[in-house]
Design a protein around this motif. Sequence first.
Motif, PDB file in Angstrom:
ATOM      1  N   GLY A 124       0.810  -1.220   0.000  1.00  0.00           N
ATOM      2  CA  GLY A 124       0.000   0.000   0.000  1.00  0.00           C
ATOM      3  C   GLY A 124       0.838   1.262   0.000  1.00  0.00           C
ATOM      4  N   ALA A 125       2.162   1.116  -0.084  1.00  0.00           N
ATOM      5  CA  ALA A 125       3.055   2.280  -0.032  1.00  0.00           C
ATOM      6  C   ALA A 125       2.818   3.235  -1.206  1.00  0.00           C
ATOM      7  CB  ALA A 125       4.513   1.816  -0.024  1.00  0.00           C
ATOM      8  N   GLY A 126       2.482   2.677  -2.368  1.00  0.00           N
ATOM      9  CA  GLY A 126       2.216   3.513  -3.535  1.00  0.00           C
ATOM     10  C   GLY A 126       0.972   4.348  -3.345  1.00  0.00           C
ATOM     11  N   TYR A 127      -0.065   3.738  -2.793  1.00  0.00           N
ATOM     12  CA  TYR A 127      -1.315   4.467  -2.517  1.00  0.00           C
ATOM     13  C   TYR A 127      -1.078   5.560  -1.481  1.00  0.00           C
ATOM     14  CZ  TYR A 127      -3.276   0.131  -4.518  1.00  0.00           C
ATOM     15  OH  TYR A 127      -3.563  -0.952  -5.316  1.00  0.00           O
ATOM     16  N   ALA A 128      -0.307   5.232  -0.441  1.00  0.00           N
ATOM     17  CA  ALA A 128      -0.023   6.202   0.624  1.00  0.00           C
ATOM     18  C   ALA A 128       0.757   7.393   0.071  1.00  0.00           C
ATOM     19  CB  ALA A 128       0.767   5.533   1.745  1.00  0.00           C
ATOM     20  N   PHE A 129       1.707   7.120  -0.803  1.00  0.00           N
ATOM     21  CA  PHE A 129       2.500   8.190  -1.408  1.00  0.00           C
ATOM     22  C   PHE A 129       1.611   9.158  -2.185  1.00  0.00           C
ATOM     23  CE2 PHE A 129       4.495   9.425  -5.527  1.00  0.00           C
ATOM     24  CZ  PHE A 129       5.318  10.439  -5.035  1.00  0.00           C
ATOM     25  N   VAL A 130       0.725   8.620  -3.009  1.00  0.00           N
ATOM     26  CA  VAL A 130      -0.152   9.481  -3.806  1.00  0.00           C
ATOM     27  C   VAL A 130      -1.096  10.269  -2.903  1.00  0.00           C
ATOM     28  CG1 VAL A 130      -2.012   9.487  -5.531  1.00  0.00           C
ATOM     29  CG2 VAL A 130       0.013   8.056  -5.879  1.00  0.00           C
ATOM     30  N   ARG A 131      -1.589   9.624  -1.863  1.00  0.00           N
ATOM     31  CA  ARG A 131      -2.467  10.340  -0.923  1.00  0.00           C
ATOM     32  C   ARG A 131      -1.736  11.508  -0.266  1.00  0.00           C
ATOM     33  NH1 ARG A 131      -1.535  10.399   4.463  1.00  0.00           N
ATOM     34  NH2 ARG A 131      -1.339   8.120   4.505  1.00  0.00           N
ATOM     35  N   GLU A 132      -0.494  11.284   0.116  1.00  0.00           N
ATOM     36  CA  GLU A 132       0.304  12.353   0.735  1.00  0.00           C
ATOM     37  C   GLU A 132       0.544  13.512  -0.237  1.00  0.00           C
ATOM     38  OE1 GLU A 132       3.739  10.207   1.906  1.00  0.00           O
ATOM     39  OE2 GLU A 132       2.746   9.175   3.576  1.00  0.00           O
ATOM     40  N   VAL A 133       0.789  13.166  -1.499  1.00  0.00           N
ATOM     41  CA  VAL A 133       0.978  14.210  -2.515  1.00  0.00           C
ATOM     42  C   VAL A 133      -0.316  15.007  -2.693  1.00  0.00           C
ATOM     43  CG1 VAL A 133       1.365  14.642  -4.975  1.00  0.00           C
ATOM     44  CG2 VAL A 133       2.818  13.022  -3.758  1.00  0.00           C
ATOM     45  N   LEU A 134      -1.444  14.306  -2.726  1.00  0.00           N
ATOM     46  CA  LEU A 134      -2.737  14.976  -2.904  1.00  0.00           C
ATOM     47  C   LEU A 134      -3.036  15.951  -1.773  1.00  0.00           C
ATOM     48  CD1 LEU A 134      -4.927  12.009  -4.193  1.00  0.00           C
ATOM     49  CD2 LEU A 134      -4.159  13.995  -5.502  1.00  0.00           C
ATOM     50  N   GLU A 135      -2.621  15.597  -0.563  1.00  0.00           N
ATOM     51  CA  GLU A 135      -2.842  16.484   0.586  1.00  0.00           C
ATOM     52  C   GLU A 135      -2.109  17.808   0.402  1.00  0.00           C
ATOM     53  OE1 GLU A 135      -3.515  13.046   4.042  1.00  0.00           O
ATOM     54  OE2 GLU A 135      -1.554  13.997   3.793  1.00  0.00           O
ATOM     55  N   GLU A 136      -0.923  17.746  -0.181  1.00  0.00           N
ATOM     56  CA  GLU A 136      -0.159  18.971  -0.438  1.00  0.00           C
ATOM     57  C   GLU A 136      -0.659  19.684  -1.688  1.00  0.00           C
ATOM     58  OE1 GLU A 136       2.169  20.251   1.593  1.00  0.00           O
ATOM     59  OE2 GLU A 136       1.550  18.629   2.925  1.00  0.00           O
ATOM     60  N   LEU A 137      -0.969  18.907  -2.701  1.00  0.00           N
ATOM     61  CA  LEU A 137      -1.385  19.471  -3.984  1.00  0.00           C
ATOM     62  C   LEU A 137      -2.714  20.217  -3.889  1.00  0.00           C
ATOM     63  CD1 LEU A 137      -0.747  19.696  -7.010  1.00  0.00           C
ATOM     64  CD2 LEU A 137      -1.897  17.489  -7.336  1.00  0.00           C
ATOM     65  N   ASP A 138      -3.607  19.721  -3.044  1.00  0.00           N
ATOM     66  CA  ASP A 138      -4.928  20.356  -2.925  1.00  0.00           C
ATOM     67  C   ASP A 138      -4.828  21.808  -2.456  1.00  0.00           C
ATOM     68  OD1 ASP A 138      -7.810  20.111  -3.137  1.00  0.00           O
ATOM     69  OD2 ASP A 138      -7.865  20.196  -0.940  1.00  0.00           O
TER      70      ASP A 138
ATOM     71  N   ARG B 259      -8.373  15.693 -10.083  1.00  0.00           N
ATOM     72  CA  ARG B 259      -8.203  14.796 -11.230  1.00  0.00           C
ATOM     73  C   ARG B 259      -7.273  13.634 -10.888  1.00  0.00           C
ATOM     74  NH1 ARG B 259      -7.428  19.504 -15.842  1.00  0.00           N
ATOM     75  NH2 ARG B 259      -9.633  20.136 -15.944  1.00  0.00           N
ATOM     76  N   MET B 260      -6.202  13.933 -10.157  1.00  0.00           N
ATOM     77  CA  MET B 260      -5.255  12.880  -9.783  1.00  0.00           C
ATOM     78  C   MET B 260      -5.839  11.928  -8.751  1.00  0.00           C
ATOM     79  SD  MET B 260      -1.518  14.691  -9.815  1.00  0.00           S
ATOM     80  CE  MET B 260      -0.893  13.308  -8.912  1.00  0.00           C
ATOM     81  N   ALA B 261      -6.807  12.397  -7.987  1.00  0.00           N
ATOM     82  CA  ALA B 261      -7.445  11.551  -6.973  1.00  0.00           C
ATOM     83  C   ALA B 261      -8.205  10.404  -7.622  1.00  0.00           C
ATOM     84  CB  ALA B 261      -8.392  12.386  -6.108  1.00  0.00           C
ATOM     85  N   GLY B 262      -8.466  10.542  -8.913  1.00  0.00           N
ATOM     86  CA  GLY B 262      -9.152   9.476  -9.634  1.00  0.00           C
ATOM     87  C   GLY B 262      -8.415   8.151  -9.554  1.00  0.00           C
ATOM     88  N   ALA B 263      -7.106   8.201  -9.327  1.00  0.00           N
ATOM     89  CA  ALA B 263      -6.312   6.974  -9.227  1.00  0.00           C
ATOM     90  C   ALA B 263      -6.657   6.173  -7.972  1.00  0.00           C
ATOM     91  CB  ALA B 263      -4.824   7.319  -9.226  1.00  0.00           C
ATOM     92  N   LEU B 264      -7.240   6.848  -6.958  1.00  0.00           N
ATOM     93  CA  LEU B 264      -7.549   6.156  -5.697  1.00  0.00           C
ATOM     94  C   LEU B 264      -9.022   5.764  -5.568  1.00  0.00           C
ATOM     95  CD1 LEU B 264      -5.504   8.254  -3.082  1.00  0.00           C
ATOM     96  CD2 LEU B 264      -4.992   5.948  -3.907  1.00  0.00           C
TER      97      LEU B 264
END
Length: 300
Positions: free
Chosen positions: A232-246, A255-260
Amino acid sequence: AKDGEMTEKTYGYVKEAFGRTLTNKESKDYSIIAYALIMPTQNTLAELVDVVDPVAIHKARGAAKKRLARDFATELKERYDELTAAMEGAEFKVDSESIGRRRLRNVCLDYLCSIRETPEEQKVAAELAMAHFKNASGMTDKIGALAPLASMDGEGASARDEALEIFFKDANGDSLVLNKWFTIQAMADLPDVLDRVKKLTEHPDFTLKNPNRCRSLVRAFTGNVAFHHESGAGYAFVREVLEELDKLNPTIASRMAGALITWKKYNEKRGLVMKAELEKLAEMKPMSKDLFEIVSRGLK
């Protein structure tokens, strides 16, 4: 295929079609031949099943590609050498036949570079790809060599690092070329690709404030099978990026959240790991309206 294994009967059909296409010397429509030889993408194969196992698909696709490369190693090298000889010393052209030649030559190179189980094979593949890279007459050939080089390790690691460094320096700050540099590394088939992507987020030329740069690295990584690692490290990484990107660009974040939000497509174990990251994202405050809409829809 089942659990990443292919049946002999299925492979027999693929082998016959591949062989006939590769050895077709009568047609000058090189682009059509190239497209016919390319393996279906991971996403295309995923659309053919009800419950997606990205790791099994990646394994099966990779096994088929390597087996074809080994079974037709001589023919692939002959075709590659013929195309190289035909292009050598010739003026760079953008007519359909010239474009097709370059495309088919790059496809042959990609298959040849997939043969790298032993140290000797790794060395041979790296040397071939590096020669292709250094003698490239345009961006198509450079990318055609850099893509397989980016996934090389073992005896091919030094060639990989050298090619990436040369490509970066040659880019000379060009944003479109740098985007390709980031994307190729995000899509690399390496066991430590997530660590490499995380390191690239700290690169001086990477910033979440640039939407295209963000897509070229983070969005591209979501298309890598490593995104779906069982930890789940890949999912966690993207979630962390989304928190900053938002905080910087809610539209791109949504749009990137669509991956989750595709967790229902996968088996229960993988789906729940992905959903858990989505639930963590839902707890973020404040959250933009755009991202909230996507996350809420994903959790329904």
